[in-house]
Design an enzyme around this catalytic site. Structure first.
Site, PDB file in Angstrom:
ATOM      1  N   TRP A 216       0.849  -1.163  -0.057  1.00  0.00           N
ATOM      2  CA  TRP A 216      -0.070  -0.060   0.108  1.00  0.00           C
ATOM      3  C   TRP A 216       0.791   1.435  -0.152  1.00  0.00           C
ATOM      4  CZ3 TRP A 216      -0.181   4.057   3.422  1.00  0.00           C
ATOM      5  CH2 TRP A 216      -1.573   5.165   3.265  1.00  0.00           C
ATOM      6  N   HIS A 217       1.774   1.288   0.734  1.00  0.00           N
ATOM      7  CA  HIS A 217       2.925   2.220   0.791  1.00  0.00           C
ATOM      8  C   HIS A 217       3.327   2.723  -0.441  1.00  0.00           C
ATOM      9  CE1 HIS A 217       2.286   1.554   5.163  1.00  0.00           C
ATOM     10  NE2 HIS A 217       2.645   2.882   5.246  1.00  0.00           N
ATOM     11  N   GLY A 218       3.747   1.476  -1.408  1.00  0.00           N
ATOM     12  CA  GLY A 218       4.570   2.226  -2.640  1.00  0.00           C
ATOM     13  C   GLY A 218       4.649   0.870  -3.488  1.00  0.00           C
TER      14      GLY A 218
ATOM     15  N   PHE B 149       2.614   8.473  -1.151  1.00  0.00           N
ATOM     16  CA  PHE B 149       1.616   7.201  -1.111  1.00  0.00           C
ATOM     17  C   PHE B 149       0.352   7.359  -1.570  1.00  0.00           C
ATOM     18  CE2 PHE B 149       5.016   6.523   2.397  1.00  0.00           C
ATOM     19  CZ  PHE B 149       5.869   6.118   1.573  1.00  0.00           C
TER      20      PHE B 149
END
Lengths: 350, 468
Positions: free
Chosen positions: B323-325, B468
């Site tokens: 989800w962060h990257g 993000f």
């Protein structure tokens, strides 16, 4: 309730402004490498120095105090000069620095040479975040710049500027310029990040610092020895011919004149004489003060290829074309001394 | 436009003044929605259509889910919402990552494949508002929330500008009920909100941007620094990311509070966590609870055999990392945390809970947790796996990668910051600013704000979580 809230908001705002003003008052002058070194040197030697040169790289790299002093000595006048020129220091910053220097000047100070140029209102965008662009944006100078921006006429034609130095800001850039200068003023007034300056000042408080920027003779002058490359010589000569063909006399704009007048008044107040110098630019426009008043009369212009051909030979010009190399700087320093001595002799300068 | 810019101050002053001067609650909502869209459009107006599209779809799906009684049809509507929301996120955020990873995998198998990547701009805040929007449809599907009858309310919930671009990920269940009661200025904790905003500003502008210089210097060329510098660089990054993100969150919560709305708590002194599980109850709480409620529990949660639970934990954390990257470093970061959570869970199952809270074990647990979190940050911050390898070698095995050194005196500053952090955690500062009459507070606040500006670095570093 509303009244109480408004009172508290006003109180917070006042406290905020007052604290900022207080910090501004107590904080030391920011540590800016070439300027701080020169300031420190001058403070240490102010009792010996009687002549100061203020300006941009065209003073810093082109006006040698040692040559000037020896030329003056040859004419029977003893001077001890110091070059306060700094690369990229134009009128706004120049006048601000002058105001910082003058209170520390000794009674010995007699002459202050200031490079004359129209007040710039636009900058290289790459420099917009630099400390050099910001620190001199006090109320007076910001107001002068903002007034100049408002004078950009509605037809999109800009006030006369030396294109060679700054380019011409367009009408549509007015908002950007206003935003830039007002935000610089705000940042400056709010002392943004100035704890860094305090730390730098603390590190340099002993006074002895790097003297590279003071030049080989430790007189503030730092020449450059590069010559104009042959492939650029032709374009320089062509541009010079074009500039000579369109040369004319032109009054300086109001903001420039106002700043010059204030600087001159400050210098006179200190018992010294202001002398405005136009360096040997490629641009041949002869600027003059539209409303000459006390202290504004003395303008020594050297951007005249007919009168000073030795300053316009390709062998004495630098790559940038608007600057002189060391050989040209030596000639220029002699010419300045010569014109200055003559003015003293004639009594136009005391 | 971000919270630490001057233009935000002007923007907010206008929003605030007009908002509280409006009489009706509906007109206030309309005003805030217009301001929120303006706020988003200031970054890129074209992606406003994406935001509005997402809102419209979820509004429609919400109404359908509310009215529909047949489970299989309801499931289809939910799938539609999930597909559209996650599909949009996948295209904008993960398309290039999956295509290039697939090509690399095929090349590894000896089947070289040519591929073309798309030049996609990641819409700011998409990860946040997608999750927020999904929480709405999932909760209606679970019959824990009623669909909002007015599109305005849902649009306001999704686009509310304080939390739009970097969270906290506000849950529909927590936010939408607030829209049903009119906001009153008299109930706003102005003092608390102003202090929170100032704290957030200090965290972001003074601390995070300040230590970012050293962190960037180290992570820019880790192969040329000593082991001590690796520790300094990693610790600086740990401080940077916490102060950057929690600073943003503080300012978001404070801004929302000044407008009469409460956002979810997102950080609760995570670096004081005693174990990794405790860390995830304190770090990015809005994301971790979202993942727990909508992913972990959907996967089966704690039910089933032990290895099944461990699988759920690991999957949740891997997806949380992703989800962060769109990079393997983020996936491994999630994996490291997932692994630690599994180990901690297994350990806790064998020990009595009291043992963990016992004196030296507690301190050791805190130290080990901090160490592990910092180690994982290396993966999070590194540009690629080979760079991460260099740093891990220095950080774990204390090997010098090169002769360059970072200024070690920063460690004293970090220690001082930690002390302040701890004092704040035990509520030491609260005693001071809550006291005193309002005029004294107002004057003190003005002075403090002026003092804070002295410490703001002149360079601006964008918020890390904006990417993000």
């Amino acid at each position: 309730m509303l009244r109480c809230s408004l009172t508290n908001i006003a109180l917070a705002l006042c406290a905020f402004l007052f604290t900022n003003a207080f910090f501004r008052w107590v904080l030391p002058f920011p540590e800016i490498p070439p300027i701080s070194e020169k300031l420190r040197f001058y403070e240490a030697h102010r009792d010996q120095i009687d002549t100061l040169f203020f300006g941009s790289s065209r003073i810093y790299q082109e006006l040698s105090p040692s040559i000037f002093d020896s030329e003056m000595r040859a004419r029977g006048l003893e001077t001890k000069s110091f070059n306060f020129g700094v690369n990229g220091m134009f009128l706004g910053e120049e006048s601000y620095l002058l105001e910082k220097v003058l209170p520390h000047a000794s009674a010995r100070l007699r002459w202050v040479f200031i490079e004359l140029e129209p007040l710039p209102i636009s900058f290289d965008p790459g420099n917009s975040g630099s400390q050099r662009i910001g620190y001199w944006h006090d109320l007076r100078r910001t107001r002068a710049v903002v007034e100049e921006i408002f004078r950009l006429d509605s037809a999109g034609r800009t006030r006369a500027k030396w294109e060679v130095i700054f380019g011409r800001p367009k009408q549509e850039q007015r908002h950007d310029l206003l935003f830039l200068h007002l935000s610089l003023f705000t940042k400056n007034f709010l002392n943004l990040g100035q704890v860094r300056d305090v730390l730098d000042w603390w590190q340099h408080r002993s006074g002895e610092s790097d003297r590279i920027n003071l030049g080989p003779a430790v007189d503030g002058y730092r020449p450059i020895q590069v010559r104009l490359p042959p492939d650029k010589a032709a374009s320089f000569e062509e541009a010079l011919r074009a500039s000579m063909a369109t040369a004319r006399r032109k009054p300086l704009d109001r903001a420039t004149e106002e700043i010059c007048r204030r600087s001159a008044a400050e210098i006179l107040h200190r018992g010294a004489q202001p002398i405005f110098v136009v360096t040997p630019l490629r641009d041949q426009t002869q600027f003059f003060f539209a409303q000459p008043a006390t202290g504004l009369a003395t303008v020594l212009s050297f951007n005249d290829a007919t009168r000073y051909p030795d300053l316009y030979q390709t062998s004495v010009r630098l790559d940038s074309m608007s600057h002189l190399n060391e050989e040209g700087a030596q000639n220029f320093s002699r010419h300045v001394a010569e014109r200055f001595a003559a003015a003293l002799h004639e009594g136009t300068i005391k | 436009m971000s919270f630490v810019e001057f233009r935000f101050l002007w923007f907010f002053l206008v929003v605030f003044a007009v908002y509280w001067s409006l009489r009706g609650d509906q007109s206030r909502k309309v005003w805030l929605l217009a301001c929120s869209y303006f706020f988003y459009a200031a970054w890129n107006w074209k992606f406003l259509f994406l935001l509005c599209g997402s809102t419209l779809i979820d509004y429609t799906v919400g109404l359908k889910l509310e009215r529909e009684e047949r489970p299989h049809i309801r499931r289809r509507w939910l799938c539609l919402s999930l597909t559209i929301n996650l599909g949009t996120l996948a295209i904008f955020k993960y398309f290039n990552f999956f295509v290039s990873s697939g090509a690399t995998f095929l090349a590894w198998l000896g089947l070289p494949a040519s591929y073309s990547s798309l030049n996609i701009i990641l819409p700011v805040g998409i990860s946040f508002y997608t999750f927020q929007s999904l929480s709405y449809t999932i909760e209606i599907y679970r019959r824990r929330l009623h669909a909002v009858p007015r599109l305005l309310d849902l649009a306001f919930f999704i686009a509310f500008f304080p939390q739009l671009v970097a969270g906290p990920i506000v849950r529909a269940l927590a936010f939408l009920p607030q829209l049903n009661t009119p906001r009153r200025f008299a109930t706003v904790d102005v003092r608390g909100a102003l202090i929170l905003f100032l704290i957030g500003f200090v965290k972001k502008a003074c601390i995070a941007d300040g230590v970012a210089v050293l962190a960037d210097q180290y992570f820019g060329q880790p192969e040329s620094y000593t082991a001590l510098s690796a520790w300094i660089g990693v610790l600086c990054y740990a401080v940077q990311i916490y102060c950057d993100f929690s600073g943003y969150t503080d300012m978001a919560i404070a801004t929302a509070r000044l407008l009469g709305y409460e956002l979810t708590l997102n950080f609760n002194y995570p670096y004081l966590a005693r174990n990794i599980s405790d860390f995830w109850h304190r770090w990015h709480i809005s994301l971790s609870t979202w993942l727990r409620d909508y992913l972990y529990i959907s996967l089966g949660g704690n039910r089933g055999p032990r290895w099944f639970v461990y699988r759920n934990i690991m999957l949740t954390m891997l997806l949380g990392g992703l989800w962060h990257g769109a990079a393997w470093t983020f996936v491994i970061w999630g994996g490291l945390h997932g692994g630690a959570l599994i180990v901690h869970r297994a350990w806790r199952e064998r020990r009595a809970p009291a043992e963990e809270n016992h004196g030296w074990r507690r301190s050791l647990g805190w130290l080990f947790t901090l160490y592990w979190v910092c180690l994982a940050w290396i993966l999070f911050r590194s540009a690629n796996l080979s760079q991460a390898g260099y740093i891990v070698r220095s950080f774990v095995f204390l090997q010098d990668n090169g002769p360059n050194k970072l200024d070690a005196s920063i460690l004293f500053l970090l220690a001082a910051l930690f002390l302040i952090h701890w004092l704040n955690a035990i509520g030491w500062f609260d005693r001071w600013w809550r006291r005193g009459p309002a005029p004294v507070f107002a004057a003190g606040y003005g002075c403090a704000a002026a003092g804070v500006l002295l410490f703001v670095p002149t360079h601006y570093t964008p918020f890390i979580y904006f990417q993000f």
